[in-house]
Design an enzyme around this catalytic site. Structure first.
Site, PDB file in Angstrom:
ATOM      1  N   ARG A  52      68.705  41.645  22.631  1.00 38.62           N
ATOM      2  CA  ARG A  52      67.643  40.697  22.991  1.00 38.62           C
ATOM      3  C   ARG A  52      67.898  40.170  24.403  1.00 38.62           C
ATOM      4  O   ARG A  52      66.980  39.959  25.185  1.00 38.62           O
ATOM      5  CB  ARG A  52      67.583  39.537  21.983  1.00 38.62           C
ATOM      6  CG  ARG A  52      66.723  38.389  22.456  1.00 38.62           C
ATOM      7  CD  ARG A  52      66.293  37.398  21.380  1.00 38.62           C
ATOM      8  NE  ARG A  52      67.232  37.201  20.325  1.00 38.62           N
ATOM      9  CZ  ARG A  52      68.307  36.397  20.374  1.00 38.62           C
ATOM     10  NH1 ARG A  52      68.578  35.699  21.462  1.00 38.62           N
ATOM     11  NH2 ARG A  52      69.114  36.285  19.346  1.00 38.62           N
ATOM     12  N   TYR A 104      40.958  35.665  31.763  1.00 41.35           N
ATOM     13  CA  TYR A 104      40.947  36.492  30.547  1.00 41.35           C
ATOM     14  C   TYR A 104      40.854  35.586  29.302  1.00 41.35           C
ATOM     15  O   TYR A 104      41.543  34.552  29.226  1.00 41.35           O
ATOM     16  CB  TYR A 104      42.223  37.341  30.535  1.00 41.35           C
ATOM     17  CG  TYR A 104      42.478  38.038  29.234  1.00 41.35           C
ATOM     18  CD1 TYR A 104      41.576  38.970  28.741  1.00 41.35           C
ATOM     19  CD2 TYR A 104      43.616  37.759  28.472  1.00 41.35           C
ATOM     20  CE1 TYR A 104      41.797  39.609  27.531  1.00 41.35           C
ATOM     21  CE2 TYR A 104      43.846  38.399  27.266  1.00 41.35           C
ATOM     22  CZ  TYR A 104      42.923  39.314  26.804  1.00 41.35           C
ATOM     23  OH  TYR A 104      43.144  39.942  25.595  1.00 41.35           O
ATOM     24  N   ASP A 176      47.548  36.456  38.229  1.00 38.97           N
ATOM     25  CA  ASP A 176      47.495  37.525  37.229  1.00 38.97           C
ATOM     26  C   ASP A 176      46.937  38.747  37.959  1.00 38.97           C
ATOM     27  O   ASP A 176      45.760  38.794  38.307  1.00 38.97           O
ATOM     28  CB  ASP A 176      46.604  37.108  36.052  1.00 38.97           C
ATOM     29  CG  ASP A 176      46.579  38.170  34.947  1.00 38.97           C
ATOM     30  OD1 ASP A 176      46.764  39.361  35.269  1.00 38.97           O
ATOM     31  OD2 ASP A 176      46.351  37.812  33.783  1.00 38.97           O
ATOM     32  N   LYS A 201      47.996  47.752  30.932  1.00 46.01           N
ATOM     33  CA  LYS A 201      46.875  48.287  31.720  1.00 46.01           C
ATOM     34  C   LYS A 201      47.404  49.272  32.780  1.00 46.01           C
ATOM     35  O   LYS A 201      48.011  50.254  32.437  1.00 46.01           O
ATOM     36  CB  LYS A 201      46.085  47.119  32.315  1.00 46.01           C
ATOM     37  CG  LYS A 201      45.768  45.998  31.293  1.00 46.01           C
ATOM     38  CD  LYS A 201      44.892  46.487  30.185  1.00 46.01           C
ATOM     39  CE  LYS A 201      44.511  45.485  29.097  1.00 46.01           C
ATOM     40  NZ  LYS A 201      45.246  44.308  28.843  1.00 46.01           N
TER      41      LYS A 201
HETATM   42  C1  LIG Z   1      43.794  40.022  33.125  1.00 45.38           C
HETATM   43  C2  LIG Z   1      44.551  40.069  31.836  1.00 45.38           C
HETATM   44  N1  LIG Z   1      45.642  39.301  31.683  1.00 45.38           N
HETATM   45  C3  LIG Z   1      46.357  39.320  30.538  1.00 45.38           C
HETATM   46  C4  LIG Z   1      45.982  40.090  29.457  1.00 45.38           C
HETATM   47  C5  LIG Z   1      46.782  40.063  28.185  1.00 45.38           C
HETATM   48  O1  LIG Z   1      47.576  41.191  28.067  1.00 45.38           O
HETATM   49  P1  LIG Z   1      48.024  41.854  26.682  1.00 45.38           P
HETATM   50  O2  LIG Z   1      46.795  42.365  26.010  1.00 45.38           O
HETATM   51  O3  LIG Z   1      48.989  42.920  27.087  1.00 45.38           O
HETATM   52  O4  LIG Z   1      48.680  40.770  25.878  1.00 45.38           O
HETATM   53  C6  LIG Z   1      44.859  40.909  29.574  1.00 45.38           C
HETATM   54  C7  LIG Z   1      44.444  41.757  28.452  1.00 45.38           C
HETATM   55  O5  LIG Z   1      43.380  42.332  28.431  1.00 45.38           O
HETATM   56  C8  LIG Z   1      44.119  40.886  30.791  1.00 45.38           C
HETATM   57  O6  LIG Z   1      43.013  41.646  30.962  1.00 45.38           O
END
Ligand SMILES: Cc1ncc(COP(=O)(O)O)c(C=O)c1O
Length: 383
Positions: A52, A104, A176, A201
């Site tokens: 971990r 998001y 982000d 992604k």
């Molecule tokens: C811009 C953005 N940030 C964060 C996330 C969250 O990521 P995860 O789905 O890997 O938890 C997403 C998911 O679609 C996203 O599009």
């Protein structure tokens, strides 16, 4: 094998953070699928005690992405949301956060339904307007949380100006960077203190792993996030770390094709009679096209378009053959979705309307297929 100090982006992606395995010479960092590590004697070990806390595959990925983003260190978590949750632990009761209003949906849910229970408060503003960011900052604001470009209306925030406002108020700037990827946009170079990714992604890029990472520009932030990986335990697994490490090797190649395909589809849709609006930062009529040219190295693979009615949006989503109707983005295969009923269904209708997510809006994450095949698919779906 030595990475030159002046190595360019694609070279860094392929080599940073990795050495051939010393015991075998394996060029690819192995998947260290182990829960613990044998110690030589009491108090003497090889830097690894329990998985971990430390794992060599995860450590290689973290070094790799820290180098790709130009940060001091990176910490990988079990998902993008787990990485944003880890950033939440940098705050304490009474602190205030200014957030991009079109963030998001999962980030909004975490802030609104979870972190607000612990005495944190959040203001949602259109961060594409620096004067609105400045007006929302308070003495207790500790974090400016920016998403650029946003999902699905692809609004941009000027990162350098956001950094300047955050720092003037003694707050950190977090970007982000999931939508752009570090290939197109490197926020730390523009003054950001923290960068988060859903590695699910573009960084992984093959739609076969869920993960997240936080890149820190500051030593103290990196130290805290490393502590949180161990204290909370929401770490990325060795296998997922290995998948993402494989993904970043082709990031520059994939992003070049995503850029080409994004522009090709945007131009095709722009000329189609059934389409009332195309949103793509690469089109000169995008409200922040100039900022996109300045701040990004390519306009990316994400685009949205309006077809005027929900009925036509539904038909397009149902009729595509090559494109897949699915949530998520950033993979090698093209995905299409209807944000109002899929990715943004949890956003209340009045907020959706304010942001510009109409019921007739369709979003595409272009993959890396031949653009002519994608255009033919859209053409028959729009007929
Ligand atoms: C811009 C953005 N940030 C964060 C996330 C969250 O990521 P995860 O789905 O890997 O938890 C997403 C998911 O679609 C996203 O599009």
């Amino acid at each position: 094998m030595k990475l030159p100090d002046n190595a360019r982006f694609s070279t860094i992606c392929i080599h940073a953070g990795q050495e051939p395995d010393p015991s075998t010479g394996a060029i690819i960092t192995p998947i260290f699928q182990t829960s613990t590590y044998v110690q030589d004697e009491l108090g003497k070990h090889k830097g690894y005690e329990y998985a971990r806390t430390q794992n060599p595959t995860r450590a290689a990925l973290e070094r790799n992405i820290a180098a790709i983003e130009g940060g001091r260190a990176a910490c990988a978590f079990a998902s993008g949301m787990a990485s944003i949750g880890a950033v939440g632990t940098m705050l304490k009761a009474g602190d205030h956060v200014v957030v991009t209003d079109n963030t998001y949906g999962g980030t909004f849910r975490l802030f609104d339904k979870v972190l607000s229970k612990f005495g944190l408060s959040f203001s949602y503003v259109d961060t594409s307007r620096p004067e609105l960011i400045a007006a929302a900052m308070r003495p207790e604001t500790k974090l400016l949380f920016v998403e650029t470009p946003t999902n699905p209306v692809l609004r941009l925030t000027d990162i350098s100006r956001a950094a300047e406002i955050a720092h003037r108020h003694g707050a950190r700037l977090l970007v982000d960077n999931t939508f752009a990827s570090p290939c197109l946009q490197r926020p730390i170079e523009m003054g950001a203190d923290l960068v988060v990714h859903s590695t699910t992604k573009y960084l992984n890029g093959h739609s076969d792993s869920v993960g997240g990472i936080v890149v820190a520009a500051r030593e103290d932030d990196a130290g805290w996030l490393t502590f949180i990986q161990n204290a909370e335990g929401a770490i990325l697994s060795p296998f997922d770390s290995w998948l993402v490490l494989r993904g970043t090797k082709t990031l520059a190649l994939r992003m070049a094709q995503h850029n080409t395909n994004g522009m090709a589809l945007a131009e095709f849709l722009k000329g189609h009679a059934a389409v009332t609006r195309v949103i793509y930062p690469g089109l000169p009529d995008h409200p922040q096209h100039e900022l996109a040219r300045r701040q990004m190295r390519g306009f990316g693979g994400m685009l949205s378009f309006d077809v005027g009615t929900f009925e036509l949006a539904r038909r397009v989503c149902n009729r595509v053959r090559l494109m897949a109707l699915a949530e998520s983005l950033g993979g090698v295969e093209t995905l299409i979705c209807h944000p109002a009923s899929m990715t943004h269904a949890s956003v209340p209708p009045d907020r959706r309307a304010a942001i510009g997510i109409t019921d007739s809006l369709v979003r595409i994450s272009t993959g890396v297929e031949d653009p002519a095949d994608l255009i033919e698919d859209l053409k028959q779906a729009l007929e």
